[in-house]
Design a protein around this motif. Structure first.
Motif, PDB file in Angstrom:
ATOM      1  N   ILE A 102       0.839  -1.201   0.000  1.00 15.72           N
ATOM      2  CA  ILE A 102       0.000   0.000   0.000  1.00 15.72           C
ATOM      3  C   ILE A 102       0.873   1.250   0.000  1.00 15.72           C
ATOM      4  CG2 ILE A 102      -1.653   1.337   1.378  1.00 15.72           C
ATOM      5  CD1 ILE A 102      -2.742  -1.465   2.319  1.00 15.72           C
ATOM      6  N   PHE A 103       1.833   1.325   0.934  1.00 11.94           N
ATOM      7  CA  PHE A 103       2.679   2.506   1.029  1.00 11.94           C
ATOM      8  C   PHE A 103       3.635   2.631  -0.152  1.00 11.94           C
ATOM      9  CE2 PHE A 103       0.760   3.475   4.880  1.00 11.94           C
ATOM     10  CZ  PHE A 103       1.176   4.732   5.287  1.00 11.94           C
ATOM     11  N   SER A 104       4.028   1.516  -0.725  1.00 10.87           N
ATOM     12  CA  SER A 104       4.895   1.571  -1.912  1.00 10.87           C
ATOM     13  C   SER A 104       4.162   2.193  -3.089  1.00 10.87           C
ATOM     14  CB  SER A 104       5.380   0.169  -2.278  1.00 10.87           C
ATOM     15  OG  SER A 104       6.241  -0.323  -1.274  1.00 10.87           O
ATOM     16  N   GLY A 105       2.834   2.044  -3.125  1.00 12.28           N
ATOM     17  CA  GLY A 105       2.041   2.576  -4.222  1.00 12.28           C
ATOM     18  C   GLY A 105       1.557   4.004  -4.015  1.00 12.28           C
ATOM     19  N   LEU A 106       1.847   4.592  -2.863  1.00 16.39           N
ATOM     20  CA  LEU A 106       1.404   5.960  -2.596  1.00 16.39           C
ATOM     21  C   LEU A 106       2.282   6.981  -3.306  1.00 16.39           C
ATOM     22  CD1 LEU A 106       0.690   5.902   1.249  1.00 16.39           C
ATOM     23  CD2 LEU A 106      -0.968   5.709  -0.620  1.00 16.39           C
ATOM     24  N   ARG A 107       1.686   8.067  -3.709  1.00 13.08           N
ATOM     25  CA  ARG A 107       2.457   9.205  -4.201  1.00 13.08           C
ATOM     26  C   ARG A 107       3.130   9.876  -3.007  1.00 13.08           C
ATOM     27  NH1 ARG A 107      -0.679  13.125  -7.892  1.00 13.08           N
ATOM     28  NH2 ARG A 107      -0.394  11.381  -9.292  1.00 13.08           N
ATOM     29  N   SER A 108       2.367  10.056  -1.911  1.00 12.15           N
ATOM     30  CA  SER A 108       2.946  10.653  -0.705  1.00 12.15           C
ATOM     31  C   SER A 108       2.087  10.317   0.507  1.00 12.15           C
ATOM     32  CB  SER A 108       3.078  12.171  -0.840  1.00 12.15           C
ATOM     33  OG  SER A 108       1.802  12.783  -0.853  1.00 12.15           O
ATOM     34  N   ALA A 109       2.695  10.480   1.670  1.00 12.33           N
ATOM     35  CA  ALA A 109       1.997  10.361   2.954  1.00 12.33           C
ATOM     36  C   ALA A 109       2.662  11.373   3.879  1.00 12.33           C
ATOM     37  CB  ALA A 109       2.093   8.951   3.513  1.00 12.33           C
ATOM     38  N   ARG A 110       1.939  12.443   4.175  1.00 16.47           N
ATOM     39  CA  ARG A 110       2.470  13.498   5.050  1.00 16.47           C
ATOM     40  C   ARG A 110       1.782  13.399   6.400  1.00 16.47           C
ATOM     41  NH1 ARG A 110       1.251  18.595   1.678  1.00 16.47           N
ATOM     42  NH2 ARG A 110       0.777  19.191   3.799  1.00 16.47           N
ATOM     43  N   HIS A 111       2.569  13.470   7.455  1.00 14.26           N
ATOM     44  CA  HIS A 111       2.063  13.303   8.812  1.00 14.26           C
ATOM     45  C   HIS A 111       2.359  14.522   9.669  1.00 14.26           C
ATOM     46  CE1 HIS A 111       2.522   9.209   7.284  1.00 14.26           C
ATOM     47  NE2 HIS A 111       1.618   8.845   8.167  1.00 14.26           N
ATOM     48  N   GLU A 137      -1.858  10.324  -0.058  1.00 12.62           N
ATOM     49  CA  GLU A 137      -2.115  10.593  -1.474  1.00 12.62           C
ATOM     50  C   GLU A 137      -1.737   9.370  -2.312  1.00 12.62           C
ATOM     51  OE1 GLU A 137      -1.120  13.825  -4.998  1.00 12.62           O
ATOM     52  OE2 GLU A 137      -0.051  13.953  -3.095  1.00 12.62           O
ATOM     53  N   PRO A 138      -2.753   8.606  -2.733  1.00  9.52           N
ATOM     54  CA  PRO A 138      -2.481   7.469  -3.619  1.00  9.52           C
ATOM     55  C   PRO A 138      -2.026   7.945  -5.005  1.00  9.52           C
ATOM     56  CG  PRO A 138      -4.689   7.332  -2.656  1.00  9.52           C
ATOM     57  CD  PRO A 138      -4.139   8.704  -2.358  1.00  9.52           C
ATOM     58  N   ALA A 139      -1.666   7.020  -5.837  1.00  6.24           N
ATOM     59  CA  ALA A 139      -1.192   7.349  -7.183  1.00  6.24           C
ATOM     60  C   ALA A 139      -2.246   8.098  -7.989  1.00  6.24           C
ATOM     61  CB  ALA A 139      -0.768   6.082  -7.914  1.00  6.24           C
ATOM     62  N   ASP A 140      -3.530   7.877  -7.676  1.00  6.85           N
ATOM     63  CA  ASP A 140      -4.595   8.565  -8.419  1.00  6.85           C
ATOM     64  C   ASP A 140      -4.725  10.039  -8.036  1.00  6.85           C
ATOM     65  OD1 ASP A 140      -5.989   8.679  -5.985  1.00  6.85           O
ATOM     66  OD2 ASP A 140      -7.471   7.172  -6.571  1.00  6.85           O
ATOM     67  N   GLY A 141      -3.999  10.465  -6.999  1.00  4.58           N
ATOM     68  CA  GLY A 141      -3.973  11.870  -6.615  1.00  4.58           C
ATOM     69  C   GLY A 141      -5.108  12.318  -5.712  1.00  4.58           C
ATOM     70  N   ALA A 142      -6.048  11.460  -5.376  1.00  5.70           N
ATOM     71  CA  ALA A 142      -7.183  11.815  -4.517  1.00  5.70           C
ATOM     72  C   ALA A 142      -6.763  11.699  -3.046  1.00  5.70           C
ATOM     73  CB  ALA A 142      -8.367  10.897  -4.798  1.00  5.70           C
ATOM     74  N   THR A 143      -6.349  12.823  -2.467  1.00  5.36           N
ATOM     75  CA  THR A 143      -5.834  12.825  -1.093  1.00  5.36           C
ATOM     76  C   THR A 143      -6.908  12.390  -0.108  1.00  5.36           C
ATOM     77  OG1 THR A 143      -4.269  14.557  -1.633  1.00  5.36           O
ATOM     78  CG2 THR A 143      -4.773  14.259   0.694  1.00  5.36           C
TER      79      THR A 143
END
Length: 187
Positions: A102-111, A137-143
């Motif tokens: 899941i995290f490998s496929g994310l564009r970003s994860a901001r905490h 933010e997944p690869a599809d860009g929908a945060t």
């Protein structure tokens, strides 16, 4: 009678030695400052789970090598209700198998930390709790904005605290309800 007395003495000596070893190990794990359960919990979130655009695949065991208890299977349990198929697992590798793809496929994860970590210490165990917010933010860009309450149980080892239990409770929230944490964190 003499044989019984010798057995009792040996059992008591082994219990005392095990207790002394626990006390000795517990004394090696800090209860404040760097290396404490509070600081370690903060780092797990802010360093471990943070993802930037262009980051390579998440290799869970490498990323969290010094955080989770890998070799001692006693008492381990990991659970996150935000996972695609929420279920408790008893092995950090199994927990990593849930999250690495899941995290490998994310564009970003901001905490950002919304409630600072606190911990309770007792012997060779510590329990820390904190709340964080994240913009996933997944690869599809929908945060997807989330708010998570994280509780970690740590066991003291000669090289520091290691997570033996993790419980995360997560809600998807409105982006504007957490946006201020990211403006503050950016300053």
């Amino acid at each position: 009678m003499r044989r019984h007395a010798i057995i009792v003495v040996l059992v008591l000596a082994s219990v005392h030695a095990a207790h002394a070893q626990t006390q000795s190990v517990a004394g090696q794990c800090p209860t404040s400052g760097p290396g404490s359960a509070e600081r370690r919990a903060r780092d797990v979130v802010m360093v471990g789970w943070e993802r930037k655009p262009g980051d390579g695949p998440l290799v869970f065991r490498e990323k969290f090598a010094g955080d989770y208890e890998w070799s001692d299977a006693r008492d381990r349990l990991y659970y996150d209700d935000f996972s695609p198929n929420p279920r408790p697992v008893r092995d950090p590798d199994a927990y990593g198998a849930i999250w690495a793809p899941i995290f490998s496929g994310l564009r970003s994860a901001r905490h950002a930390i919304s409630i600072e970590p606190t911990a309770v210490y007792g012997g060779n165990l510590a329990v820390s709790t904190l709340e964080f917010v994240a913009l996933i933010e997944p690869a599809d860009g929908a945060t997807r904005p989330i708010r998570t309450l994280m509780t970690l149980t740590w066991r003291c080892h000669a090289d520091g605290w290691r997570i033996i239990r993790e419980h995360n409770s997560t809600k998807i929230v409105a982006a504007d309800s957490i946006q201020s944490y990211f403006k503050t964190a950016a300053k």
